[in-house]
Design a protein around this motif. Structure first.
Motif, short mmCIF file in Angstrom:
data_model
loop_
_atom_site.label_atom_id
_atom_site.label_comp_id
_atom_site.label_asym_id
_atom_site.label_seq_id
_atom_site.Cartn_x
_atom_site.Cartn_y
_atom_site.Cartn_z
N SER A 94 -7.80 -3.72 5.65
CA SER A 94 -6.68 -4.07 5.52
C SER A 94 -7.91 -5.15 6.14
N GLN A 97 -10.14 -6.73 3.54
CA GLN A 97 -9.77 -7.18 2.32
C GLN A 97 -9.12 -8.61 3.13
N ASP A 136 -3.98 1.46 -2.88
CA ASP A 136 -3.54 -0.61 -2.53
C ASP A 136 -3.04 -1.04 -3.26
N LYS A 163 0.75 -1.36 -0.10
CA LYS A 163 -0.40 0.05 0.23
C LYS A 163 0.91 0.91 0.05
#
Length: 211
Positions: free
Chosen positions: A177, A180, A147, A37
């Motif tokens: 995060s 994700q 990202d 990132k």
């Protein structure tokens, strides 16, 4: 124009390291090629007032960003030479000595213009039949979180007198995060370690009932 959810511009810009090395940095490639990132923050000018407080604040939190697999890059429209002079000015004299992350020198304003963060307006002058620029033609305090695929997942723009809260960007990285990794969504004021939610009404209702 908002960039959230879109690919960061594929534009390479001059930059300088803490050692004075002249660099060429493409922020999109920094993310995609390194699988990291990126936090890119823009400030108006070197050798000003609020700006050094922000650069030192990001430096102090650099270890926290590194723990989150995040590269920090600063940027303004100043030249590499001005950046280097500021990097060699002691902190107690308003300088940024000790800052170790790279600084973009967007003197062409190609990237800042593409991002739409310049304090500038085109005004037509009938007397001379030309287009004049009004404003400082430097950037607002804009911040972009990108990202590993090069997609922007957060952006914020502050007026020049308003310094940023560095911890909020750490929180945003933690939240993204978590999304994700777990596929859950993060409610208001969410912080790492707190309960998140599934993206459905029942989960929202349960969360609100408990909070």
């Amino acid at each position: 124009m908002a960039l959230v959810g879109k690919q960061f511009p594929n534009i390479t810009v001059d930059a300088i390291s803490e050692m004075g090395d002249n660099l060429r940095i493409n922020v999109l490639e920094e993310a995609t090629k390194n699988n990291k990132k990126v936090l890119l923050f823009w400030y108006p000018k070197d050798f000003t007032f609020v700006c050094p407080t922000e650069l030192h604040a990001f430096q102090s939190a650099l270890g926290e960003f590194e723990k989150r697999n995040t590269i920090v890059i600063g940027a303004s429209c100043d030249t590499n030479e001005v950046h280097f002079a500021w990097l060699n000015t002691p902190k107690n004299q308003g300088g940024i000595e000790g800052v170790t992350y790279p600084l973009l020198a967007d003197t062409t304003r190609n990237l800042s213009n593409a991002l739409g963060i310049l304090d500038v307006e085109e005004v037509y002058c009938e007397e001379t039949d030309t287009v004049l620029l009004e404003g400082s033609n430097v950037t607002f305090r804009a911040t972009f979180l990108i990202d590993e695929t090069g997609k922007v997942f957060h952006e914020a723009v502050n007026d020049m007198p308003l310094g940023r809260n560095v911890n909020e960007f750490l929180r945003m990285i933690d939240a993204y995060s978590h999304v994700q990794s777990h596929g859950e969504v993060c409610p208001a004021n969410w912080e790492a370690g707190k309960e998140a939610m599934n993206a459905n009404r029942n989960s929202t209702a349960e969360y609100l009932a408990k909070h």
